[in-house]
Enzyme design. Structure first.
Site, short mmCIF file in Angstrom:
data_model
loop_
_atom_site.label_atom_id
_atom_site.label_comp_id
_atom_site.label_asym_id
_atom_site.label_seq_id
_atom_site.Cartn_x
_atom_site.Cartn_y
_atom_site.Cartn_z
N ALA A 66 38.21 11.26 53.80
CA ALA A 66 37.63 10.08 54.23
C ALA A 66 37.98 9.31 55.38
O ALA A 66 39.15 9.78 55.77
CB ALA A 66 37.89 9.21 52.73
N GLU A 111 35.39 17.63 48.43
CA GLU A 111 34.47 17.08 47.26
C GLU A 111 33.17 17.19 47.71
O GLU A 111 32.34 17.71 46.75
CB GLU A 111 34.82 15.80 46.94
CG GLU A 111 36.45 15.60 46.33
CD GLU A 111 36.93 14.29 46.12
OE1 GLU A 111 37.36 13.92 45.10
OE2 GLU A 111 37.14 13.53 47.33
N GLU A 131 44.89 13.96 48.43
CA GLU A 131 45.13 12.65 48.47
C GLU A 131 46.57 11.95 47.77
O GLU A 131 46.75 10.85 48.11
CB GLU A 131 44.18 11.91 47.54
CG GLU A 131 42.53 12.04 48.17
CD GLU A 131 42.07 13.43 47.70
OE1 GLU A 131 40.94 13.54 48.02
OE2 GLU A 131 42.79 14.51 47.21
#
Length: 257
Positions: A66, A111, A131
């Protein structure tokens, strides 16, 4: 439609290709990129000239995760409004979606790849959910899809201790379909996509749905769902064409109805 963060093509053989295209940011999944990706996916999914979709990045990186700069100051309400973490549209797409992965596929990138129906990986591909290093956990399916692919123990290590998997490890543990040289990974994915796109469209759609239901239903429920889909296909022109072509020893001509 013109996009700023992705490139979209319709290729020979009824294949739609989406390339993540933020090279300076290692294809980080910003809210703008995700919106464009979902828009392109909807358009290709609705296009009768497309039978299979491929999502890829570059040879160096699929998606490194991200966009941390964008996320670092976001509130929970802002994250909810952006809907950045919902890859369910890939599962619900009536067309099969193949991830062609080379280089880094980390965090949201991993993901995204797992949310696709199949993964073709280059020898340089690396998969991971790091993460935990940011004080958070996966939020787009990492804790759920990863365990279904590689099992609880390895998923725990990847999520709790940021272990990465090489392409060969990912193949060994069942995360990817195949591993090929970096120079041919996209061609391999496109070949697979063309082969699938050449098959009976309604049967492909129902087969994808039935396989996905195996993760959501008990065995008895899944068997009943499969049987209903099987019976439904006997109302299609493609079923009659496919069986007639088999008996006549010729190639079937699918109509998608």
């Amino acid at each position: 439609m013109a996009y700023e963060n992705i490139l979209v093509e319709k290729l020979e053989g009824r294949v739609g290709l989406i390339r993540l295209n933020r090279p300076r940011a290692l294809n980080a999944l910003s809210s703008a990129l995700v919106r464009e990706l979902m828009d392109a996916l909807r358009a290709l999914n609705a296009d009768d000239e497309v039978g299979c979709i491929v999502i890829t990045g570059s040879e160096r990186v699929f998606a490194a995760g991200a966009d941390i700069k964008e996320m670092s100051t976001a509130t929970p309400v802002e994250m909810l409004a952006v809907d950045l973490l919902d890859w369910d549209a890939l599962r619900k797409a009536k067309k099969p979606v193949i991830a062609a992965v080379s280089g880094w596929a980390l965090g949201g990138g991993c993901e995204l790849a797992m949310a696709c129906d199949m993964i073709v990986a280059s020898e340089t591909a690396t998969f991971g959910q790091p993460e935990i290093n940011l004080g958070i956990i996966p939020g787009a399916g990492g804790t759920q899809r990863l365990i279904r692919a590689v099992g609880k123990a390895l998923a725990m290590e990847m999520i709790l201790n940021a272990r990465n998997l090489s392409a060969e490890e990912a193949y060994q543990f069942g995360l990817v379909n195949r591993v090929v040289p970096a120079e041919s990974y996209l061609d391999e994915a496109l070949t697979l996509a063309r082969e699938i796109a050449a098959r009976a469209p309604v049967a492909v759609r129902l087969a994808k749905e039935a396989v996905n239901k195996a993760y959501e239903m008990t065995l008895a429920e899944g068997l009943a769902y499969e049987q209903r889909a099987f019976f439904l296909l006997f109302s299609t022109e493609d079923q009659r064409e496919g069986m007639q072509a088999f008996m006549e020893k010729r190639k079937p001509e699918w109509k998608g109805r």
